[in-house]
Design an enzyme around this catalytic site. Structure first.
Site, PDB file in Angstrom:
ATOM      1  N   ASP A 113       0.835  -1.194   0.000  1.00 13.81           N
ATOM      2  CA  ASP A 113       0.000   0.000   0.000  1.00 13.81           C
ATOM      3  C   ASP A 113       0.872   1.248   0.000  1.00 13.81           C
ATOM      4  O   ASP A 113       2.028   1.221   0.446  1.00 13.81           O
ATOM      5  CB  ASP A 113      -0.902   0.014   1.238  1.00 13.81           C
ATOM      6  CG  ASP A 113      -1.881  -1.140   1.269  1.00 13.81           C
ATOM      7  OD1 ASP A 113      -2.204  -1.670   0.187  1.00 13.81           O
ATOM      8  OD2 ASP A 113      -2.311  -1.515   2.375  1.00 13.81           O
ATOM      9  N   LYS A 114       0.299   2.348  -0.455  1.00 13.24           N
ATOM     10  CA  LYS A 114       1.025   3.619  -0.535  1.00 13.24           C
ATOM     11  C   LYS A 114       1.709   3.974   0.784  1.00 13.24           C
ATOM     12  O   LYS A 114       2.879   4.376   0.811  1.00 13.24           O
ATOM     13  CB  LYS A 114       0.060   4.732  -0.940  1.00 13.24           C
ATOM     14  CG  LYS A 114       0.678   6.119  -0.969  1.00 13.24           C
ATOM     15  CD  LYS A 114      -0.352   7.173  -1.347  1.00 13.24           C
ATOM     16  CE  LYS A 114       0.252   8.568  -1.319  1.00 13.24           C
ATOM     17  NZ  LYS A 114      -0.756   9.605  -1.679  1.00 13.24           N
TER      18      LYS A 114
END
Length: 283
Positions: A113-114
């Site tokens: 995830d970011k």
């Protein structure tokens, strides 16, 4: 002739001169009789524009002629998508080496995830990419994370619960009947007054798996705006601005040599700083 494009899109391209018949730009009433050459030059989409090389620094832990091991920082999106069409790991890889342009997804085989930091493997050949995807499917890739969760889970355990799209909030994942098989194992590393540092091992690799599974058992990740708590009884935890999750260890079989390999990376400064604060003060 072009069923992948809508009628209105084709009409728009015709009006803007992007459709040529034998080298000339016709109007919508022009007839074709057979034997003509039709040339369509589509307008570039965001996805097409996204696959551009960008000079984005990468922290490379290991690189050989087969694979690349990257320590991804918080904030770096892995693959272009809605709202993030540039500034991604894919853009950085296209700048890092010409061979990545020849590979699907620039050699990327799994994601973080970011706002999750840590280790990612990227293939440098099509053979290596295929091999690594098969290793992920066979669960021989070992991915260990450190996560700070709310509350006090048991010393160790596993969450074996299927994950799929949330039935109402479609941007979220959830434990749902009929979801894809998902298994997360965890063990406690260190306990604090209102939180616990745990190590999680992924047996499967579903979207947001650790975040969903730990929330499912009542111990959401600190800082997780999607699956966590809006407020807790500890302002130090509430002040952490992203999910406290770090991919600290990665193990796999080298696609070319067949040898087992393992890499580790320490916690990033913000995560380590939060732990230091929890050790030194009381809420």
């Amino acid at each position: 002739m072009f069923p992948e494009h809508s009628r209105s899109r084709l009409q728009s391209w015709l009006k803007s001169g992007r459709i040529l018949i034998d080298g000339a730009s016709p109007d919508s009433k022009s007839k074709v009789w057979g034997g003509e050459t039709v040339l369509v030059s589509p307008e570039p989409t965001e996805a097409m524009l996204a696959e551009q090389a960008e000079d984005i620094p990468l922290r490379v832990l290991h690189e050989d002629d087969t694979l690349l091991i990257i320590d991804k920082p918080v904030g770096l999106v892995v693959h272009p998508g809605s709202g993030n069409w540039s500034g991604t790991l894919l853009n950085a890889l296209l700048h890092h080496g010409a061979r990545f342009r020849e590979l699907p997804r620039a050699g990327i085989v799994h994601r973080l995830d970011k706002d999750t930091s840590g280790l990612l493997v990227v293939a440098k050949t099509l053979e290596a990419q295929t091999d690594l995807v098969r290793q992920l499917q066979a669960r021989t890739v070992k991915r260990h994370y450190q996560a700070l969760v709310h509350g006090h889970p048991g010393e160790s355990g596993e969450v074996n619960a299927p994950i799929g799209r949330h039935p109402v909030q479609r941007t979220r994942m959830a434990v749902v009947p009929g979801g894809r098989e998902a298994l997360t194992r965890y063990r406690v590393i260190e306990r604090f007054s209102r939180a616990t540092l745990v190590e999680c091992e992924l047996a499967t690799g579903r979207t947001h798996q650790i975040r969903v599974h730990m929330a499912h058992i009542g111990h959401p990740l600190v800082g997780d705006a999607t699956y966590g708590k809006a407020r807790s009884a500890d302002p130090r935890l509430d002040a952490f601005s992203r999910q406290a999750l770090h991919a600290w260890q990665l193990g796999l079989i080298h696609p070319r040599t067949g040898e087992p390999c393992r890499w580790e990376t320490p916690l990033p400064a913000d995560f380590e700083g939060l732990l230091a604060l929890l050790r030194s003060t009381t809420p």
